[in-house]
Design a protein around this motif. Structure first.
Motif, PDB file in Angstrom:
ATOM      1  N   THR A 247      -1.081   0.110  10.673  1.00  0.00           N
ATOM      2  CA  THR A 247      -0.343   0.479   9.461  1.00  0.00           C
ATOM      3  C   THR A 247      -0.623  -0.497   8.329  1.00  0.00           C
ATOM      4  OG1 THR A 247       1.410   1.473  10.801  1.00  0.00           O
ATOM      5  CG2 THR A 247       1.941   0.944   8.514  1.00  0.00           C
ATOM      6  N   MET A 248      -0.592  -1.788   8.638  1.00  0.00           N
ATOM      7  CA  MET A 248      -0.816  -2.789   7.598  1.00  0.00           C
ATOM      8  C   MET A 248      -2.230  -2.700   7.037  1.00  0.00           C
ATOM      9  SD  MET A 248       0.684  -5.224   5.847  1.00  0.00           S
ATOM     10  CE  MET A 248       1.844  -6.408   6.555  1.00  0.00           C
ATOM     11  N   VAL A 249      -3.224  -2.554   7.913  1.00  0.00           N
ATOM     12  CA  VAL A 249      -4.611  -2.468   7.458  1.00  0.00           C
ATOM     13  C   VAL A 249      -4.818  -1.250   6.571  1.00  0.00           C
ATOM     14  CG1 VAL A 249      -6.987  -2.063   8.226  1.00  0.00           C
ATOM     15  CG2 VAL A 249      -5.591  -3.789   9.370  1.00  0.00           C
ATOM     16  N   LYS A 250      -4.203  -0.114   6.947  1.00  0.00           N
ATOM     17  CA  LYS A 250      -4.386   1.114   6.174  1.00  0.00           C
ATOM     18  C   LYS A 250      -3.644   1.075   4.845  1.00  0.00           C
ATOM     19  CE  LYS A 250      -3.767   6.134   6.441  1.00  0.00           C
ATOM     20  NZ  LYS A 250      -3.309   7.275   7.285  1.00  0.00           N
ATOM     21  N   ILE A 251      -2.371   0.690   4.878  1.00  0.00           N
ATOM     22  CA  ILE A 251      -1.551   0.736   3.666  1.00  0.00           C
ATOM     23  C   ILE A 251      -1.898  -0.402   2.709  1.00  0.00           C
ATOM     24  CG2 ILE A 251       0.806   0.712   2.755  1.00  0.00           C
ATOM     25  CD1 ILE A 251       0.160   3.212   4.363  1.00  0.00           C
ATOM     26  N   ALA A 252      -2.116  -1.607   3.258  1.00  0.00           N
ATOM     27  CA  ALA A 252      -2.391  -2.780   2.414  1.00  0.00           C
ATOM     28  C   ALA A 252      -3.897  -2.999   2.253  1.00  0.00           C
ATOM     29  CB  ALA A 252      -1.726  -4.018   3.012  1.00  0.00           C
ATOM     30  N   SER A 253      -4.604  -1.916   1.971  1.00  0.00           N
ATOM     31  CA  SER A 253      -6.071  -2.002   1.889  1.00  0.00           C
ATOM     32  C   SER A 253      -6.536  -2.875   0.727  1.00  0.00           C
ATOM     33  CB  SER A 253      -6.668  -0.599   1.756  1.00  0.00           C
ATOM     34  OG  SER A 253      -6.159   0.059   0.602  1.00  0.00           O
ATOM     35  N   GLN A 254      -5.670  -3.061  -0.287  1.00  0.00           N
ATOM     36  CA  GLN A 254      -6.059  -3.898  -1.424  1.00  0.00           C
ATOM     37  C   GLN A 254      -5.818  -5.375  -1.166  1.00  0.00           C
ATOM     38  OE1 GLN A 254      -3.242  -2.199  -1.128  1.00  0.00           O
ATOM     39  NE2 GLN A 254      -1.808  -2.545  -2.819  1.00  0.00           N
ATOM     40  N   ALA A 255      -5.261  -5.720  -0.006  1.00  0.00           N
ATOM     41  CA  ALA A 255      -4.978  -7.121   0.303  1.00  0.00           C
ATOM     42  C   ALA A 255      -6.260  -7.919   0.480  1.00  0.00           C
ATOM     43  CB  ALA A 255      -4.123  -7.223   1.565  1.00  0.00           C
ATOM     44  N   GLU A 256      -6.208  -9.199   0.151  1.00  0.00           N
ATOM     45  CA  GLU A 256      -7.356 -10.085   0.322  1.00  0.00           C
ATOM     46  C   GLU A 256      -7.584 -10.398   1.800  1.00  0.00           C
ATOM     47  OE1 GLU A 256      -8.411  -9.460  -2.790  1.00  0.00           O
ATOM     48  OE2 GLU A 256      -6.340  -9.945  -3.178  1.00  0.00           O
ATOM     49  N   VAL A 257      -6.514 -10.594   2.556  1.00  0.00           N
ATOM     50  CA  VAL A 257      -6.607 -10.932   3.973  1.00  0.00           C
ATOM     51  C   VAL A 257      -5.449 -10.256   4.710  1.00  0.00           C
ATOM     52  CG1 VAL A 257      -6.995 -12.801   5.623  1.00  0.00           C
ATOM     53  CG2 VAL A 257      -7.289 -13.258   3.199  1.00  0.00           C
ATOM     54  N   VAL A 258      -5.748  -9.660   5.851  1.00  0.00           N
ATOM     55  CA  VAL A 258      -4.715  -9.086   6.724  1.00  0.00           C
ATOM     56  C   VAL A 258      -4.942  -9.628   8.123  1.00  0.00           C
ATOM     57  CG1 VAL A 258      -3.738  -6.986   7.720  1.00  0.00           C
ATOM     58  CG2 VAL A 258      -4.563  -6.966   5.359  1.00  0.00           C
ATOM     59  N   GLY A 259      -3.877 -10.153   8.748  1.00  0.00           N
ATOM     60  CA  GLY A 259      -4.062 -10.716  10.078  1.00  0.00           C
ATOM     61  C   GLY A 259      -2.770 -10.855  10.851  1.00  0.00           C
ATOM     62  N   ARG A 260      -2.940 -11.204  12.106  1.00  0.00           N
ATOM     63  CA  ARG A 260      -1.792 -11.450  12.980  1.00  0.00           C
ATOM     64  C   ARG A 260      -1.365 -12.907  12.821  1.00  0.00           C
ATOM     65  NH1 ARG A 260      -1.577 -10.088  19.474  1.00  0.00           N
ATOM     66  NH2 ARG A 260       0.591 -10.753  19.821  1.00  0.00           N
ATOM     67  N   TYR A 261      -0.038 -13.123  12.898  1.00  0.00           N
ATOM     68  CA  TYR A 261       0.501 -14.474  12.804  1.00  0.00           C
ATOM     69  C   TYR A 261       1.618 -14.598  13.837  1.00  0.00           C
ATOM     70  CZ  TYR A 261       1.546 -18.943  10.571  1.00  0.00           C
ATOM     71  OH  TYR A 261       1.709 -20.290  10.313  1.00  0.00           O
ATOM     72  N   GLY A 262       1.353 -15.369  14.872  1.00  0.00           N
ATOM     73  CA  GLY A 262       2.319 -15.493  15.950  1.00  0.00           C
ATOM     74  C   GLY A 262       2.307 -14.271  16.842  1.00  0.00           C
ATOM     75  N   ASN A 263       3.300 -14.188  17.734  1.00  0.00           N
ATOM     76  CA  ASN A 263       3.349 -13.095  18.704  1.00  0.00           C
ATOM     77  C   ASN A 263       3.873 -11.792  18.134  1.00  0.00           C
ATOM     78  OD1 ASN A 263       2.344 -14.614  20.814  1.00  0.00           O
ATOM     79  ND2 ASN A 263       4.355 -15.193  21.598  1.00  0.00           N
ATOM     80  N   ASP A 264       4.652 -11.876  17.054  1.00  0.00           N
ATOM     81  CA  ASP A 264       5.403 -10.694  16.628  1.00  0.00           C
ATOM     82  C   ASP A 264       5.197 -10.294  15.179  1.00  0.00           C
ATOM     83  OD1 ASP A 264       6.646 -12.776  15.370  1.00  0.00           O
ATOM     84  OD2 ASP A 264       8.596 -12.526  16.344  1.00  0.00           O
ATOM     85  N   THR A 265       4.189 -10.864  14.499  1.00  0.00           N
ATOM     86  CA  THR A 265       4.065 -10.660  13.048  1.00  0.00           C
ATOM     87  C   THR A 265       2.646 -10.286  12.650  1.00  0.00           C
ATOM     88  OG1 THR A 265       5.847 -12.239  12.591  1.00  0.00           O
ATOM     89  CG2 THR A 265       4.313 -11.776  10.790  1.00  0.00           C
ATOM     90  N   VAL A 266       2.551  -9.339  11.699  1.00  0.00           N
ATOM     91  CA  VAL A 266       1.303  -9.031  11.002  1.00  0.00           C
ATOM     92  C   VAL A 266       1.560  -9.262   9.520  1.00  0.00           C
ATOM     93  CG1 VAL A 266      -0.337  -7.226  10.362  1.00  0.00           C
ATOM     94  CG2 VAL A 266       0.462  -7.390  12.717  1.00  0.00           C
ATOM     95  N   ALA A 267       0.632  -9.943   8.844  1.00  0.00           N
ATOM     96  CA  ALA A 267       0.844 -10.322   7.446  1.00  0.00           C
ATOM     97  C   ALA A 267      -0.352  -9.948   6.590  1.00  0.00           C
ATOM     98  CB  ALA A 267       1.107 -11.828   7.342  1.00  0.00           C
ATOM     99  N   ALA A 268      -0.085  -9.754   5.304  1.00  0.00           N
ATOM    100  CA  ALA A 268      -1.129  -9.463   4.319  1.00  0.00           C
ATOM    101  C   ALA A 268      -0.936 -10.373   3.117  1.00  0.00           C
ATOM    102  CB  ALA A 268      -1.069  -8.006   3.884  1.00  0.00           C
ATOM    103  N   LEU A 269      -2.036 -10.945   2.638  1.00  0.00           N
ATOM    104  CA  LEU A 269      -2.018 -11.803   1.455  1.00  0.00           C
ATOM    105  C   LEU A 269      -2.655 -11.054   0.301  1.00  0.00           C
ATOM    106  CD1 LEU A 269      -1.558 -14.542   0.059  1.00  0.00           C
ATOM    107  CD2 LEU A 269      -3.786 -15.268   0.940  1.00  0.00           C
ATOM    108  N   LEU A 270      -1.916 -10.946  -0.795  1.00  0.00           N
ATOM    109  CA  LEU A 270      -2.405 -10.236  -1.979  1.00  0.00           C
ATOM    110  C   LEU A 270      -2.491 -11.188  -3.163  1.00  0.00           C
ATOM    111  CD1 LEU A 270      -0.285  -8.133  -0.348  1.00  0.00           C
ATOM    112  CD2 LEU A 270      -1.202  -6.588  -2.070  1.00  0.00           C
TER     113      LEU A 270
END
Length: 337
Positions: A247-270
């Motif tokens: 979901t994050m990769v598809k929706i936040a396609s304009q993000a500079e970086v998308v990745g996993r952080y820890g066991n329970d989090t996915v984050a996007a940097l814009l």
């Protein structure tokens, strides 16, 4: 872009000694990147250059023996051109930025088919791209149909983005994605996000982190025998994380970086995102995750998560870890109902 008629072939331009050129070509081919599919890790950087410099074309080119090939391109569909008409073939002759403010006033390029015909190049800036061993294998370049001259600050910015491209070259064909979420694994996300934050601070560009944090991960782990409540190899926890990443990769396609952080989090940097764009993105994430929950069958685990946002400061001492440990603005909760 229309088909091009290249006319009568002319010799490839190279002022490099033969042994240097052969070593350069060997290093280029050893990367394993030529003729590979487009990759987000390069596309995010040409998108960044395309946006920050407000140009119609931004490219990562790789200069082969008789052609230049584009590993990433914004604004054109063409994937390669003959080297004998390539601006980048000139640019790799030196370590410094090659800038052509007006191609019609430059005898090297005024009769070039890219100048006299589509895309009617008038301005070109190519920052040579180096491998860790020093060979110049291509450029990060900007193209415009109108004359232009970069400011000193813009030249430094282009050089800094080129350094990020070179860091990706150092990984070759290996792109460390997380096996579960499908986005960058934490060990790859952290340095890329850190480098992007440094770029934002250097040029006073706003940076925003969006994270989706699963709240029922510990309970799922405990139900499946993990007393610490951490991530376990259960289908349920993996399914939740997989959906989060997709979901994050598809929706936040304009993000500079998308990745996993820890066991329970996915984050996007814009970078350089407006408040309206952030709100819209969070709303789209919420809608997509709620739809997924709605399709779950009775008895299947649903997502229970928060969508949160935080902004980076201009403080050079603020690390990515500080951002994740700091205050976040809560936008939405996705519950299990």
């Amino acid at each position: 872009m229309p088909d091009f008629s290249w006319g009568k072939p002319s010799p490839v331009i190279s002022y490099l000694p033969n042994h240097t050129e052969e070593r350069r070509l060997a290093a280029l081919h050893a990367t394993g990147l030529l003729d590979t599919l487009p990759e987000e890790r390069f596309d995010r950087l040409t998108r960044l250059a395309y946006r920050l410099f407000e140009v119609p074309i931004a490219l990562v080119s790789m200069v082969d023996r008789d052609r230049q090939w584009f590993k990433s391109c914004q604004g054109v569909s063409l994937r390669e051109t003959p080297r004998n008409i390539a601006f980048c073939s000139w640019a790799i002759q030196n370590d410094e930025l090659m800038e052509v403010p007006d191609t019609r006033l430059d005898e090297r390029f005024r009769d070039n088919p890219f100048v006299t015909g589509p895309p009617y190049v008038r301005f070109y800036a190519g920052q040579p791209l180096h491998l860790a061993t020093g060979e110049r294998i291509g450029t990060l370049c900007l193209i415009e149909p109108e004359p232009r001259q970069l400011l000193a600050r813009e030249k430094q910015l282009l050089s800094d983005i080129a350094l990020l491209v070179e860091q990706e070259f150092s990984l070759g064909t290996q792109y460390p994605t997380d096996n579960i979420t499908g986005c960058l694994e934490e060990l790859a996300f952290t340095p890329r996000a850190t480098n992007t934050l440094a770029l934002c601070r250097r040029y006073d560009i706003n940076a925003v982190l969006i994270r989706i944090r699963i709240l029922n991960m510990a309970r799922i782990g405990q139900l499946h025998g993990d007393e610490d409540g951490g991530e376990v190899g259960s289908n349920e926890s993996h399914q939740l994380l997989e959906q989060l990443g997709k979901t994050m990769v598809k929706i936040a396609s304009q993000a500079e970086v998308v990745g996993r952080y820890g066991n329970d989090t996915v984050a996007a940097l814009l970078m350089d995102a407006t408040l309206g764009e952030i709100r819209l993105l969070c709303a789209q994430l919420k809608a997509a995750l709620q739809r997924w929950n709605g399709l779950r069958r009775p008895g299947e685990t649903k997502l229970y998560c928060h969508i949160e946002v935080t902004s980076a400061s201009l403080d050079d001492e603020e690390t990515l870890a500080h951002l994740f440990e700091g205050e976040w603005t809560h936008y939405f909760t996705i519950d299990e109902r």
